[in-house]
Design a protein around this motif. Structure first.
Motif, PDB file in Angstrom:
ATOM      1  N   ALA A 184       8.113  -7.471   5.204  1.00  0.00           N
ATOM      2  CA  ALA A 184       7.831  -7.033   6.571  1.00  0.00           C
ATOM      3  C   ALA A 184       6.421  -7.387   7.025  1.00  0.00           C
ATOM      4  N   ALA A 185       5.605  -7.905   6.123  1.00  0.00           N
ATOM      5  CA  ALA A 185       4.221  -8.220   6.471  1.00  0.00           C
ATOM      6  C   ALA A 185       4.178  -9.298   7.553  1.00  0.00           C
ATOM      7  N   ALA A 186       3.199  -9.171   8.435  1.00  0.00           N
ATOM      8  CA  ALA A 186       3.110 -10.104   9.564  1.00  0.00           C
ATOM      9  C   ALA A 186       2.629 -11.482   9.143  1.00  0.00           C
ATOM     10  N   SER A 187       1.869 -11.569   8.074  1.00  0.00           N
ATOM     11  CA  SER A 187       1.310 -12.846   7.645  1.00  0.00           C
ATOM     12  C   SER A 187       2.398 -13.798   7.157  1.00  0.00           C
ATOM     13  N   PRO A 188       2.278 -15.098   7.448  1.00  0.00           N
ATOM     14  CA  PRO A 188       3.242 -16.061   6.919  1.00  0.00           C
ATOM     15  C   PRO A 188       3.103 -16.254   5.414  1.00  0.00           C
ATOM     16  N   SER A 189       1.977 -15.864   4.843  1.00  0.00           N
ATOM     17  CA  SER A 189       1.773 -15.939   3.398  1.00  0.00           C
ATOM     18  C   SER A 189       1.082 -14.665   2.929  1.00  0.00           C
ATOM     19  N   PRO A 190       1.802 -13.544   2.919  1.00  0.00           N
ATOM     20  CA  PRO A 190       1.183 -12.260   2.588  1.00  0.00           C
ATOM     21  C   PRO A 190       0.761 -12.203   1.128  1.00  0.00           C
ATOM     22  N   ILE A 191      -0.176 -11.308   0.854  1.00  0.00           N
ATOM     23  CA  ILE A 191      -0.709 -11.134  -0.497  1.00  0.00           C
ATOM     24  C   ILE A 191      -0.284  -9.772  -1.028  1.00  0.00           C
ATOM     25  N   ALA A 192       0.136  -9.767  -2.283  1.00  0.00           N
ATOM     26  CA  ALA A 192       0.475  -8.514  -2.966  1.00  0.00           C
ATOM     27  C   ALA A 192      -0.287  -8.439  -4.275  1.00  0.00           C
ATOM     28  N   TYR A 227      -0.695 -11.215  -7.128  1.00  0.00           N
ATOM     29  CA  TYR A 227      -1.726 -11.125  -8.155  1.00  0.00           C
ATOM     30  C   TYR A 227      -1.428  -9.903  -9.018  1.00  0.00           C
ATOM     31  N   ALA A 228      -1.578 -10.053 -10.330  1.00  0.00           N
ATOM     32  CA  ALA A 228      -1.283  -8.964 -11.251  1.00  0.00           C
ATOM     33  C   ALA A 228      -2.452  -8.755 -12.196  1.00  0.00           C
ATOM     34  N   ALA A 229      -2.794  -7.482 -12.445  1.00  0.00           N
ATOM     35  CA  ALA A 229      -3.900  -7.123 -13.331  1.00  0.00           C
ATOM     36  C   ALA A 229      -3.380  -6.293 -14.494  1.00  0.00           C
ATOM     37  N   PHE A 284      -9.754  -7.998  -8.639  1.00  0.00           N
ATOM     38  CA  PHE A 284      -9.658  -8.909  -7.497  1.00  0.00           C
ATOM     39  C   PHE A 284     -10.573  -8.568  -6.317  1.00  0.00           C
ATOM     40  N   PRO A 285     -11.871  -8.467  -6.522  1.00  0.00           N
ATOM     41  CA  PRO A 285     -12.772  -8.202  -5.384  1.00  0.00           C
ATOM     42  C   PRO A 285     -12.713  -9.302  -4.333  1.00  0.00           C
ATOM     43  N   GLU A 286     -12.330 -10.501  -4.745  1.00  0.00           N
ATOM     44  CA  GLU A 286     -12.221 -11.605  -3.787  1.00  0.00           C
ATOM     45  C   GLU A 286     -11.098 -11.397  -2.782  1.00  0.00           C
ATOM     46  N   LEU A 287     -10.216 -10.430  -3.056  1.00  0.00           N
ATOM     47  CA  LEU A 287      -9.095 -10.157  -2.148  1.00  0.00           C
ATOM     48  C   LEU A 287      -9.356  -8.955  -1.241  1.00  0.00           C
ATOM     49  N   LEU A 329      -8.668  -3.005  -1.316  1.00  0.00           N
ATOM     50  CA  LEU A 329      -7.919  -4.255  -1.302  1.00  0.00           C
ATOM     51  C   LEU A 329      -7.117  -4.460  -0.016  1.00  0.00           C
ATOM     52  N   ALA A 330      -6.496  -3.404   0.475  1.00  0.00           N
ATOM     53  CA  ALA A 330      -5.532  -3.555   1.565  1.00  0.00           C
ATOM     54  C   ALA A 330      -6.215  -3.809   2.905  1.00  0.00           C
TER      55      ALA A 330
END
Length: 292
Positions: free
Chosen positions: A119-127, A151-153, A186-189, A243-244
Motif C-alpha cells: 500500500a506504500a505510495a512509493s514505486p520502490s518502498p523500503i522495508a 533490509y534485515a538486521a 541502518f542509520p542511512e535509511l 527509520l520510518a
C-alpha cells in the motif's frame, strides 16, 4: 518383530511412529510421523499418504532411519531441527540450533507487513526487519513485494549463520542483510522506511514456555524480553520512529496478552492509530501503528 533386512509396511511404520510420538506428548503425532517418513523417502506428506494407501513398504534401512528420527522427535527435539527446514508462507527456510524456528502464526504478522508495503505510495518502498532470525519476515516481504527494497538486521552470531544461508538460498536481489544490533540498524535509511517489522523476544524473564521445543531448543535471546517481556519493544518503538517516514507503518509480533501494553508504549512515543490484530486462532498476535 521384522528381521533386520525385511521390508516393513509403510502404514504399520507410520502407526508405530505416531503411537510413540503420542506417548511423548506430541500434539499432532500422525502429522509428524508422516513428515518424518517423507523426509526419509524424499517426498511430502501427500506422497507418504498415497504410498501408504498403495500398500508400499519401507526398506529395512529406511525403516531403521525412520525409527531413529522418531526417537529424536520423542525427546521433543523440534521437527524442524531434525529435517533442517521450516516452511514459511511459500518459502522453505533452513533452520537448526541457534536460530528461532519460525511459527505459522508469524505468517500472519508477515502478511500485515506485506499489505502495508504493497500500500506504500512509493514505486520502490523500503522495508526493514529488525532481529530477523531465520530471515522469515524479511524474505517473505522481499519475494512477495518484488518492487520493494528490504533490509534485515540480526545480531546473534549463531542465528546469523542460518540467516546468511537463507538469504543465499532464496536469492532475492532486493533483500539486504546486515549483522548489526537493531538499536543501531541502518542509520542511512532514517526517515525513508515505509514498513518497520519485527518479531522480537517478548516472553517475560520469569515465564517458562510450556512447550519443551521452545523451552529447551529456541535460543534464549530470541525468547526473553525483560521483566515484562517488552524491553525490546520499547527499543523498537524508538528505532521505528527514527527509520520510518511520516505515514510509515510499524508491525510488531507479541504474546496474546501484550497488545494493550504495546499500544500504550507506541502511543506514548507518538505513534498514531495503534491497533492490535489476532492470528488465525483469534489470539492477539501483532500490533501496528502509523508514524506521524
Amino acid at each position: 518383530m521384522a528381521s533386520s533386512d525385511e521390508p516393513v509396511p509403510l502404514s504399520a511404520a507410520l502407526n508405530r511412529a505416531a503411537a510413540r510420538l503420542a506417548a511423548a506428548g506430541i500434539g499432532d503425532p500422525a502429522v509428524d510421523a508422516e513428515l518424518l517418513a517423507g523426509f526419509v523417502l524424499g517426498t511430502g506428506r501427500g506422497g507418504v499418504q498415497a504410498a501408504a494407501v498403495r500398500g508400499e513398504r519401507l526398506t529395512a534401512d529406511d525403516a531403521g532411519r525412520l525409527d531413529e528420527l522418531v526417537a529424536r522427535r520423542a525427546t521433543r527435539e523440534p521437527l524442524q531441527h531434525i529435517t533442517g527446514t521450516a516452511p514459511f508462507r511459500h518459502l522453505e527456510l533452513r533452520v537448526g540450533p541457534g536460530v528461532f524456528v519460525p511459527r505459522p502464526e508469524t505468517e500472519g504478522v508477515a502478511q500485515l507487513a506485506i499489505d502495508a508495503l504493497r500500500a506504500a505510495a512509493s514505486p520502490s518502498p523500503i522495508a526493514v526487519d529488525l532481529g530477523t532470525g531465520s530471515g522469515a519476515i524479511a524474505l517473505a516481504m522481499a519475494t512477495e513485494v518484488p518492487h520493494a527494497q528490504v533490509y534485515a538486521a540480526e545480531n546473534s552470531v549463531d542465528a546469523f549463520v542460518w540467516t546468511k544461508e537463507n538469504f543465499a538460498l532464496v536469492g532475492a536481489a532486493n533483500a539486504t542483510l546486515a549483522f548489526i544490533d537493531l538499536a543501531a540498524a541502518f542509520p542511512e535509511l532514517d526517515g525513508t522506511v515505509s514498513v518497520v517489522a519485527s518479531n522480537p523476544p517478548y516472553v517475560p524473564d520469569a515465564a517458562i514456555p510450556r512447550d519443551p521445543e521452545v523451552r529447551f531448543f529456541d535460543p534464549p535471546a530470541a525468547l526473553y524480553g525483560g521483566e515484562d517481556g517488552l524491553d525490546v519493544v520499547r527499543v523498537l518503538s524508538g528505532v521505528g520512529l527514527r527509520l520510518a517516514h511520516p505515514g510509515g507503518t510499524i508491525v510488531i509480533e507479541h504474546g496474546e496478552w501484550q497488545g494493550e501494553a504495546i499500544r500504550a508504549i507506541l502511543a506514548a512515543d507518538g505513534w498514531l492509530a495503534a491497533a492490535t490484530h489476532p492470528d488465525l486462532t483469534m489470539r492477539d498476535r501483532a500490533t501496528t501503528a502509523i508514524r506521524p
